[in-house]
Design a protein around this motif. Sequence first.
Motif, PDB file in Angstrom:
ATOM      1  N   VAL A  55      -1.648  -2.318  -1.834  1.00 12.79           N
ATOM      2  CA  VAL A  55      -0.590  -1.142  -1.634  1.00 12.79           C
ATOM      3  C   VAL A  55       0.543  -1.280  -2.243  1.00 12.79           C
ATOM      4  CG1 VAL A  55      -2.692  -0.564   0.396  1.00 12.79           C
ATOM      5  CG2 VAL A  55      -0.513  -1.448   1.097  1.00 12.79           C
ATOM      6  N   VAL A  56       1.151  -0.503  -2.488  1.00 13.74           N
ATOM      7  CA  VAL A  56       2.766  -0.394  -2.656  1.00 13.74           C
ATOM      8  C   VAL A  56       3.484   0.726  -2.454  1.00 13.74           C
ATOM      9  CG1 VAL A  56       2.574  -1.803  -4.253  1.00 13.74           C
ATOM     10  CG2 VAL A  56       1.657   0.640  -4.951  1.00 13.74           C
ATOM     11  N   ARG A  57       3.967   1.553  -2.602  1.00 11.74           N
ATOM     12  CA  ARG A  57       4.904   2.686  -2.000  1.00 11.74           C
ATOM     13  C   ARG A  57       4.632   3.079  -0.470  1.00 11.74           C
ATOM     14  NH1 ARG A  57       6.501   5.293  -6.787  1.00 11.74           N
ATOM     15  NH2 ARG A  57       7.058   7.572  -4.851  1.00 11.74           N
ATOM     16  N   GLY A  58       4.649   2.388   0.740  1.00 13.68           N
ATOM     17  CA  GLY A  58       4.010   3.296   1.637  1.00 13.68           C
ATOM     18  C   GLY A  58       2.969   2.783   2.092  1.00 13.68           C
ATOM     19  N   GLY A  59       2.179   2.653   1.243  1.00 12.44           N
ATOM     20  CA  GLY A  59       1.044   2.695   1.514  1.00 12.44           C
ATOM     21  C   GLY A  59       0.431   4.288   0.903  1.00 12.44           C
ATOM     22  N   GLY A  76      -3.035   4.639   2.908  1.00 11.80           N
ATOM     23  CA  GLY A  76      -3.825   4.190   3.337  1.00 11.80           C
ATOM     24  C   GLY A  76      -2.906   1.961   3.197  1.00 11.80           C
ATOM     25  N   ALA A  77      -3.448   0.980   3.338  1.00 12.14           N
ATOM     26  CA  ALA A  77      -3.193  -0.259   4.415  1.00 12.14           C
ATOM     27  C   ALA A  77      -3.673  -0.460   3.868  1.00 12.14           C
ATOM     28  CB  ALA A  77      -3.010   0.386   5.707  1.00 12.14           C
ATOM     29  N   VAL A  78      -3.839  -2.481   3.473  1.00  8.60           N
ATOM     30  CA  VAL A  78      -4.080  -3.795   4.358  1.00  8.60           C
ATOM     31  C   VAL A  78      -3.920  -4.108   5.139  1.00  8.60           C
ATOM     32  CG1 VAL A  78      -5.008  -6.387   2.547  1.00  8.60           C
ATOM     33  CG2 VAL A  78      -4.615  -3.913   1.407  1.00  8.60           C
ATOM     34  N   ILE A  79      -4.637  -4.941   6.610  1.00  9.96           N
ATOM     35  CA  ILE A  79      -4.611  -4.952   7.581  1.00  9.96           C
ATOM     36  C   ILE A  79      -4.790  -6.843   7.401  1.00  9.96           C
ATOM     37  CG2 ILE A  79      -3.929  -3.822  10.136  1.00  9.96           C
ATOM     38  CD1 ILE A  79      -4.374  -1.184   8.945  1.00  9.96           C
ATOM     39  N   GLU A  80      -4.694  -7.280   8.431  1.00  9.81           N
ATOM     40  CA  GLU A  80      -5.304  -8.577   8.376  1.00  9.81           C
ATOM     41  C   GLU A  80      -6.132  -8.021   9.161  1.00  9.81           C
ATOM     42  OE1 GLU A  80      -5.761 -11.675  10.938  1.00  9.81           O
ATOM     43  OE2 GLU A  80      -3.903 -10.819  11.975  1.00  9.81           O
ATOM     44  N   SER A  81      -7.210  -9.113   9.795  1.00 11.55           N
ATOM     45  CA  SER A  81      -8.281  -8.673  10.528  1.00 11.55           C
ATOM     46  C   SER A  81      -8.087  -8.410  12.229  1.00 11.55           C
ATOM     47  CB  SER A  81      -9.204  -9.418  10.503  1.00 11.55           C
ATOM     48  OG  SER A  81      -9.820  -9.537   9.089  1.00 11.55           O
ATOM     49  N   ARG A  82      -7.089  -9.047  12.439  1.00 11.92           N
ATOM     50  CA  ARG A  82      -6.643  -9.539  14.130  1.00 11.92           C
ATOM     51  C   ARG A  82      -5.885  -8.431  14.641  1.00 11.92           C
ATOM     52  NH1 ARG A  82      -6.928 -16.139  14.672  1.00 11.92           N
ATOM     53  NH2 ARG A  82      -8.738 -16.689  14.784  1.00 11.92           N
ATOM     54  N   THR A  83      -4.998  -8.257  13.463  1.00  9.57           N
ATOM     55  CA  THR A  83      -4.480  -7.210  14.042  1.00  9.57           C
ATOM     56  C   THR A  83      -4.591  -5.905  13.023  1.00  9.57           C
ATOM     57  OG1 THR A  83      -2.495  -8.393  12.813  1.00  9.57           O
ATOM     58  CG2 THR A  83      -2.122  -5.926  12.913  1.00  9.57           C
TER      59      THR A  83
END
Length: 297
Positions: free
Chosen positions: A204-208, A154-161
């Motif tokens: 998220v932790v541990r690389g997702g 999993g990942a938390v990603i900034e919307s424009r990215t």
Amino acid sequence: MKMSEGISAKQRYGARKTPRVPFRRTLTVPALALITAFLLPAPAAQALECYEEDFRRTTYSVCKVDLRLDDLRLWHHGPDGVPYYNLGAIADAMAEKGGALSFGMNAGMYHEDRAPVGLLRIEGKSTGRLITRAGPGNFGLLPNGVFCWGSGRGAVIESRTFARKKPRCRFATQSGPMLVIGGKLHPKFGPNSTSRYVRNGVGVVRGGRYAVFAMSRSRVNFHNFASFFRDRLKTPNALYLDGNVSRLYAPSIGRTDRGGRFGPIVGVALAKPPPIPVPKPERERSVPSSSNDRHRH
């Protein structure tokens, strides 16, 4: 008794005849079921861990989800197109299928008709659209972001990215603002803010591999809430899901919030374990005795 010399016991009393009794190998049905239970692979165990933790005079409920082992899903509406609205409806739907909801939480902002404000992707199918421009309310307080997961990561990603990289996600929900971006708090959060609500979010932790969800047990401002994710949960990126309407379903720590009327819902589903087949008992078979089974004199 002393035998006469030269006469054996066999000669005096005659040879002892022992009937050959066949050795039968049979198992009862309960025994077969017990052996089968040990031999068959057990249903996948959940790694979900929920607990409560204090931070700066506020108690938080935390649920840590292993995205490799736990079945983390998103829900919005049922087969009839009507929104589920709350965690109780999801728990009931799971129970009807023989499963259970191990963890659940509201998962993003919504309009009055409970449609998602931004992007929502369920099983690879997207509804709503990704919003990258500034706007009113917490959602439009840029940077906002997307929580995306699939294939054990999993990942938390900034919307424009997110818009630029277009990552593959089995599930995704957009919300805002971002709480933590690259290890730093959102620049608009002030430690002395008087805007306080019960809030919930995800990092998220541990690389997702792990998604960590948290909800405050009492009212808290953005600065303290984001600090909990960064300084205690150690999430390099974290996303605000909502406030004031926040609900949590975590029976393992005594939380089963069933009410509310919101839009997207995230949770860990525990499916009904497959039944263990009980083999029919075999007909009794006679097994010839070996040379070691014969009675010796």
